[in-house]
Design a protein around this motif. Structure first.
Motif, PDB file in Angstrom:
ATOM      1  N   GLY A 306       0.807  -1.211   0.000  1.00 56.63           N
ATOM      2  CA  GLY A 306       0.000   0.000   0.000  1.00 56.63           C
ATOM      3  C   GLY A 306       0.841   1.261   0.000  1.00 56.63           C
ATOM      4  O   GLY A 306       0.575   2.209  -0.749  1.00 56.63           O
ATOM      5  N   VAL A 307       1.890   1.278   0.820  1.00 56.85           N
ATOM      6  CA  VAL A 307       2.738   2.465   0.911  1.00 56.85           C
ATOM      7  C   VAL A 307       3.551   2.646  -0.371  1.00 56.85           C
ATOM      8  O   VAL A 307       3.677   3.765  -0.896  1.00 56.85           O
ATOM      9  CB  VAL A 307       3.661   2.373   2.137  1.00 56.85           C
ATOM     10  N   ASP A 308       4.104   1.553  -0.913  1.00 51.44           N
ATOM     11  CA  ASP A 308       4.909   1.656  -2.139  1.00 51.44           C
ATOM     12  C   ASP A 308       4.080   2.180  -3.310  1.00 51.44           C
ATOM     13  O   ASP A 308       4.545   3.006  -4.103  1.00 51.44           O
ATOM     14  CB  ASP A 308       5.497   0.286  -2.505  1.00 51.44           C
ATOM     15  N   PRO A 321       8.946  11.853  -1.548  1.00 56.57           N
ATOM     16  CA  PRO A 321       8.514  11.083  -0.382  1.00 56.57           C
ATOM     17  C   PRO A 321       9.645  10.984   0.647  1.00 56.57           C
ATOM     18  O   PRO A 321      10.825  11.137   0.303  1.00 56.57           O
ATOM     19  CB  PRO A 321       8.199   9.710  -0.978  1.00 56.57           C
ATOM     20  N   PRO A 322       9.311  10.736   1.900  1.00 50.69           N
ATOM     21  CA  PRO A 322      10.350  10.489   2.897  1.00 50.69           C
ATOM     22  C   PRO A 322      11.023   9.143   2.640  1.00 50.69           C
ATOM     23  O   PRO A 322      10.493   8.303   1.898  1.00 50.69           O
ATOM     24  CB  PRO A 322       9.570  10.474   4.220  1.00 50.69           C
ATOM     25  N   GLY A 323      12.166   8.953   3.225  1.00 47.90           N
ATOM     26  CA  GLY A 323      12.899   7.708   2.999  1.00 47.90           C
ATOM     27  C   GLY A 323      12.316   6.521   3.729  1.00 47.90           C
ATOM     28  O   GLY A 323      12.498   5.375   3.329  1.00 47.90           O
ATOM     29  N   THR A 324      11.596   6.786   4.834  1.00 47.37           N
ATOM     30  CA  THR A 324      11.094   5.702   5.677  1.00 47.37           C
ATOM     31  C   THR A 324       9.713   6.035   6.204  1.00 47.37           C
ATOM     32  O   THR A 324       9.458   7.159   6.627  1.00 47.37           O
ATOM     33  CB  THR A 324      12.043   5.456   6.873  1.00 47.37           C
ATOM     34  N   PHE A 325       8.835   5.055   6.163  1.00 47.68           N
ATOM     35  CA  PHE A 325       7.547   5.132   6.842  1.00 47.68           C
ATOM     36  C   PHE A 325       7.607   4.163   8.024  1.00 47.68           C
ATOM     37  O   PHE A 325       7.906   2.977   7.830  1.00 47.68           O
ATOM     38  CB  PHE A 325       6.401   4.725   5.912  1.00 47.68           C
ATOM     39  N   THR A 338       5.648   9.099  10.553  1.00 48.67           N
ATOM     40  CA  THR A 338       4.977   8.033  11.278  1.00 48.67           C
ATOM     41  C   THR A 338       3.660   7.700  10.609  1.00 48.67           C
ATOM     42  O   THR A 338       2.846   8.582  10.342  1.00 48.67           O
ATOM     43  CB  THR A 338       4.705   8.459  12.739  1.00 48.67           C
ATOM     44  N   VAL A 339       3.445   6.428  10.322  1.00 44.69           N
ATOM     45  CA  VAL A 339       2.194   5.982   9.726  1.00 44.69           C
ATOM     46  C   VAL A 339       1.431   5.193  10.784  1.00 44.69           C
ATOM     47  O   VAL A 339       1.974   4.302  11.425  1.00 44.69           O
ATOM     48  CB  VAL A 339       2.447   5.126   8.463  1.00 44.69           C
ATOM     49  N   ARG A 340       0.187   5.578  11.013  1.00 42.39           N
ATOM     50  CA  ARG A 340      -0.622   4.916  12.039  1.00 42.39           C
ATOM     51  C   ARG A 340      -1.290   3.682  11.430  1.00 42.39           C
ATOM     52  O   ARG A 340      -2.072   3.799  10.491  1.00 42.39           O
ATOM     53  CB  ARG A 340      -1.678   5.875  12.575  1.00 42.39           C
ATOM     54  N   THR A 351      -2.995   2.567   2.332  1.00 40.50           N
ATOM     55  CA  THR A 351      -2.707   3.728   1.487  1.00 40.50           C
ATOM     56  C   THR A 351      -3.200   5.005   2.162  1.00 40.50           C
ATOM     57  O   THR A 351      -2.493   6.027   2.183  1.00 40.50           O
ATOM     58  CB  THR A 351      -3.385   3.560   0.115  1.00 40.50           C
ATOM     59  N   ILE A 352      -4.404   4.968   2.726  1.00 42.65           N
ATOM     60  CA  ILE A 352      -4.933   6.131   3.442  1.00 42.65           C
ATOM     61  C   ILE A 352      -4.070   6.432   4.659  1.00 42.65           C
ATOM     62  O   ILE A 352      -3.827   7.600   4.991  1.00 42.65           O
ATOM     63  CB  ILE A 352      -6.396   5.890   3.838  1.00 42.65           C
ATOM     64  N   ALA A 353      -3.572   5.382   5.335  1.00 41.72           N
ATOM     65  CA  ALA A 353      -2.676   5.603   6.464  1.00 41.72           C
ATOM     66  C   ALA A 353      -1.408   6.316   6.016  1.00 41.72           C
ATOM     67  O   ALA A 353      -0.866   7.181   6.728  1.00 41.72           O
ATOM     68  CB  ALA A 353      -2.325   4.267   7.126  1.00 41.72           C
TER      69      ALA A 353
END
Length: 458
Positions: A306-308, A321-325, A338-340, A351-353
């Motif tokens: 989802g994030v990719d 984009p940031p380097g890390t979620f 930070t992804v919740r 994806t919404i997160a």
């Protein structure tokens, strides 16, 4: 043989006629006649029903610490029963002159032999409640610190009840012990005092989301109070004379323990702190790295997908984009944003997160208000979501005012700037990719800073 028989008689308050029949009370017999022991299966059934119907969760997470702490909700139910049972057992020894007459084994040995079945029963019931909550989410190992603290509180109250039984008449001691154990969990709630919550153990129920752990000061404060209660019970067993004298002297270590525990934990309003990121599980994709808590290890492929997908779409539009979620923000996280996350979500929900993580939390400025660019938050959020293919229905659920923001929610933003969200985002998405990217990056930058006006209009 004679003195062993006399010791056995005073252990169970039997008569001299029974001397030859019961010279020594072994451990099996002790467990059978102890009220704490035979009450255990009854209390266990009640606790299982209570946990099934009344211990609820806002979000079920496979996090051993949080689930074990939530199960400690049963302490207020378990402690009064076992404290009263221990007082009953202590009163039996009081009748036989535990603190006044000489015993072959010594008063401590006799007291421990009488009390241990009650402590074992309290420990079994508390552990069973924790395991019931954990097994519901497929976890087999409870958090040891929280479980030990919970068992320690119940056992300490039981030991105090036993000591009351030794120094007070049976009816009075059982009533007082049960009421004290019940009020132990009620007073902090009524008083609304964080220090009392922390040192008396009721803050265990407030712990812990997957990103939180108990503070060291709270753990130490609870431990000190538990030890002080055991010390008080031991003192009561060694003091002969008036009951008021024994109770008064035994109260001293409890007061000292409460003060010492409060000094460690009382100044901390929240019993929890950020969970260290050591041990997090990470997956490195073509564009970003995604890290989650170990409890969400099985969800990592779905999270990464989802994030990719979202990051690839944003990058194609010129958004860096940031380097890390990451799922947390404590020490040790390789975090940019930070992804919740919550377990058992779909790729679309992750994806919404990721969209939420990109927008982030609005900063509080020196004047006490949020950043003046707060009014642009729904526009940027909707653009990021639409760029990744999130349906308008999901957007409308996330932003009830997506069609026209409420000016009262954004007092620092000019009313003229509060144009409908979806029409404006539709217009932005007709612009060249580079211009969309510049608009999004300018708004994202403004959302994270004070004193910067967001360029809502393209």
């Amino acid at each position: 043989f004679f003195f062993q028989a006399e010791d056995g008689i005073r252990d169970v308050a039997v008569t001299g006629v029974q001397t030859c029949a019961l010279p020594i009370l072994d451990h099996v017999a002790r467990f059978r006649v102890s009220p704490g022991a035979w009450l255990t299966p009854i209390v266990l059934i009640v606790v299982v029903v209570y946990v099934s119907h009344f211990v609820t969760f806002a979000h079920r997470e496979p996090y051993a610490l949080g689930l074990t702490a939530r199960a400690m909700n049963v302490l207020g139910l378990v402690a009064p029963v076992f404290a009263g049972a221990a007082a009953w057992e202590g009163a039996r020894l009081r009748r036989s002159g535990l603190t006044e007459l000489p015993l072959v084994r010594g008063s401590w040995s006799v007291a421990i032999d009488a009390l241990w079945p009650t402590l074992v029963g309290a420990s079994v019931v508390t552990t069973a409640a924790a395991m019931q909550v954990l097994l519901f989410d497929g976890i087999f190992v409870p958090d040891p610190i929280v479980l030990v603290l919970g068992i320690g509180i119940v056992c300490a109250l039981s030991a105090a009840g036993f000591a009351l039984g030794v120094v007070l008449p049976r009816g009075l001691s059982v009533t007082v012990a049960a009421c004290v154990a019940f009020l132990w969990f009620i007073i902090p709630r009524v008083a609304g005092s964080p220090p009392l919550d922390h040192v008396m153990g009721t803050s265990l129920e407030l712990c812990c989301a997957p990103s939180r752990v108990l503070r060291d000061g709270v753990i130490a404060g609870m431990g000190i109070v538990i030890v002080s209660m055991f010390v008080a019970a031991a003192l009561a067993l060694t003091i002969s004379g008036a009951p008021s004298k024994a109770v008064g002297i035994a109260a001293i270590p409890v007061v000292v323990g409460m003060m010492a525990g409060g000094a460690l934990a009382g100044s901390l309003r929240s019993p929890t702190t950020d969970r260290p990121g050591m041990g997090s599980v990470c997956s490195t994709g073509p564009l970003v790295r995604v890290c989650v808590w170990p409890e969400h290890r099985d969800d990592l492929p779905t999270v990464s997908a989802g994030v990719d997908a979202a990051v690839a779409r944003w990058a194609s539009l010129g958004v860096r984009p940031p380097g890390t979620f990451t799922e947390g923000q404590g020490a040790g996280w390789p975090a940019d944003v930070t992804v919740r996350l919550f377990s058992r979500q779909t790729t679309a929900e992750y994806t919404i997160a990721a969209v939420d993580a990109m927008v982030g939390d609005l900063p509080t400025c020196p004047d006490g208000h949020v950043a003046p660019s707060a009014g642009s938050e729904p526009y940027v959020w909707v653009w990021l979501a639409r760029a990744t293919g999130v349906a308008d229905e999901a957007i409308a659920t996330r932003w009830e005012g997506a069609m026209r923001p409420d000016p009262e929610e954004y007092p620092t933003t000019p009313v003229a700037a509060l144009v409908p969200v979806l029409p404006l985002v539709d217009h932005v998405m007709t612009l060249p990719r580079e211009q969309q990217g510049r608009w999004a990056m300018a708004n994202l930058d403004a959302l994270r800073r004070c004193g910067v006006d967001a360029p809502i209009q393209p």
